[in-house]
Motif scaffolding. Structure first.
Motif, PDB file in Angstrom:
ATOM      1  N   ASP A  94      28.804 -24.923 125.614  1.00 32.89           N
ATOM      2  CA  ASP A  94      29.427 -24.121 124.562  1.00 32.89           C
ATOM      3  C   ASP A  94      28.448 -23.858 123.429  1.00 32.89           C
ATOM      4  OD1 ASP A  94      31.657 -24.075 126.168  1.00 32.89           O
ATOM      5  OD2 ASP A  94      33.033 -24.966 124.709  1.00 32.89           O
ATOM      6  N   HIS A 102      37.435 -30.329 120.961  1.00 31.60           N
ATOM      7  CA  HIS A 102      36.671 -30.469 119.723  1.00 31.60           C
ATOM      8  C   HIS A 102      37.259 -31.577 118.853  1.00 31.60           C
ATOM      9  CE1 HIS A 102      35.554 -25.908 120.128  1.00 31.60           C
ATOM     10  NE2 HIS A 102      35.032 -26.644 121.078  1.00 31.60           N
ATOM     11  N   HIS A 142      28.867 -23.611 119.454  1.00 36.69           N
ATOM     12  CA  HIS A 142      29.545 -22.314 119.222  1.00 36.69           C
ATOM     13  C   HIS A 142      28.809 -21.513 118.150  1.00 36.69           C
ATOM     14  CE1 HIS A 142      32.883 -22.944 121.956  1.00 36.69           C
ATOM     15  NE2 HIS A 142      33.055 -24.161 121.485  1.00 36.69           N
ATOM     16  N   HIS A 177      33.822 -30.251 124.834  1.00 41.32           N
ATOM     17  CA  HIS A 177      34.831 -29.318 125.328  1.00 41.32           C
ATOM     18  C   HIS A 177      36.096 -29.366 124.483  1.00 41.32           C
ATOM     19  CE1 HIS A 177      36.657 -26.462 127.950  1.00 41.32           C
ATOM     20  NE2 HIS A 177      37.453 -27.302 128.553  1.00 41.32           N
ATOM     21  N   ASP A 210      29.297 -27.999 122.040  1.00 42.51           N
ATOM     22  CA  ASP A 210      30.194 -27.121 121.286  1.00 42.51           C
ATOM     23  C   ASP A 210      29.616 -26.661 119.945  1.00 42.51           C
ATOM     24  OD1 ASP A 210      32.941 -27.324 122.979  1.00 42.51           O
ATOM     25  OD2 ASP A 210      31.879 -29.218 122.993  1.00 42.51           O
ATOM     26  N   HIS A 255      32.208 -21.793 127.817  1.00 41.29           N
ATOM     27  CA  HIS A 255      32.002 -20.602 126.990  1.00 41.29           C
ATOM     28  C   HIS A 255      30.682 -19.895 127.285  1.00 41.29           C
ATOM     29  CE1 HIS A 255      35.326 -20.283 124.013  1.00 41.29           C
ATOM     30  NE2 HIS A 255      35.571 -21.489 124.480  1.00 41.29           N
TER      31      HIS A 255
HETATM   32 FE   LIG Z   1      33.999 -25.672 122.837  1.00 45.15          FE
END
Ligand SMILES: [Fe+2]
Ligand SMILES: [Fe+2]
Length: 262
Positions: A40, A225, A10, A223, A8, A72
């Motif tokens: 992600d 957070h 991102h 996944h 994650d 994502h």
């Molecule tokens: Fe995420």
């Protein structure tokens, strides 16, 4: 050997706010023996994985980096075109580790997205309906082999069973060292901190039996957070997500905590 498993990232959200989550910890990242990006990394991977890799490869050489996708990483893209993701990673010299194991020092890392079986709570049919209504995955991800139709809950379940079959096969192979499982989605209902009826099943599956049978040293996932550490039997369950910029005041401190030795 110093390892960072980070999910994650991102990167696109951090780039949009002009914040660098690695600021201030550059020497720590540069000193890693391996970095695994556990999904992600970014939405719109065909365009944006490039920025994420450029950000990371300023700090650590590509042969020390591995990646596999989260949900994502399929946004504005197709769930069944992973060859393209593999090519993007390879063009930077980064290893693509979907349903793949990496050996680092005395340890092995078994990596896969995992997805979920959508069973937690009210069962697959109801959960699938709720998830399809409320999760962006079912609007932003396409299925190329289905004529580029939108993703359906049944596609997620199919992926999950495929990934889980690979994982249990790999876990069953004898290995003289510590085994770490690395997935994007979570393997246990107790790691969900914010319960949401119908959506829990999109974040975790109940894999207690797998954990009890194979007893990996740790199962690292993201996944959701929310930083959580839990021990179940012989296995540490650890959420290794970074998260969105508005969720993380001090990303350096968060990432620093996730670095460990094998
Ligand atoms: Fe995420
Ligand atoms: Fe995710």
């Amino acid at each position: 050997m110093r390892i960072l498993v980070l999910s994650d990232l991102h990167d696109d959200f951090w780039a949009a706010t002009q914040r660098d989550p690695f600021e201030g910890i550059e020497p720590l990242i540069a000193g890693l023996d391996h970095l695994i990006l556990a999904g992600d990394v970014s939405n719109k991977p065909k365009v944006r994985w490039k920025h994420a890799f450029q950000r990371i490869l300023r700090l650590v050489p590509p042969e020390r980096v591995s990646v596999f996708p989260g949900n994502h990483d399929f946004y504005d893209f197709c769930i069944d075109d992973e060859d393209r993701l593999r090519q993007i990673a390879a063009s930077f010299g980064v290893g693509y580790v979907q349903k793949a194991q990496i050996h680092i020092g005395p340890a092995r890392f078994l990596c896969a997205t995992l997805w979920t079986d959508l069973e937690l709570g009210r069962g697959r049919v109801i959960n699938g309906r709720v998830a399809a209504e409320r999760m962006n995955d079912f609007r932003a991800i396409r299925v190329a082999s289905g004529g580029y139709r939108k993703l359906r809950p049944s596609d997620v379940v199919t992926q999950h069973h495929d990934h889980l079959a690979w994982l249990t096969e790999a876990l069953g192979q004898p290995f003289d060292g510590d085994t770490y499982v690395v997935t994007h989605h979570a393997p246990h209902p107790d790691v969900l901190t914010e319960r949401s009826e119908g959506l829990d099943a999109a974040f975790a599956s109940d894999l207690r039996e797998v954990i009890a049978t194979y007893r990996p040293k740790a199962w690292l996932f993201g996944h959701s957070h929310s930083a959580i550490d839990l021990t179940v039997g012989a296995t540490a369950l650890r959420n290794v997500s970074l998260g969105y910029p508005d969720e993380v005041a001090d990303p350096g401190a968060r990432i620093r905590k996730l670095i460990f030795e094998v």
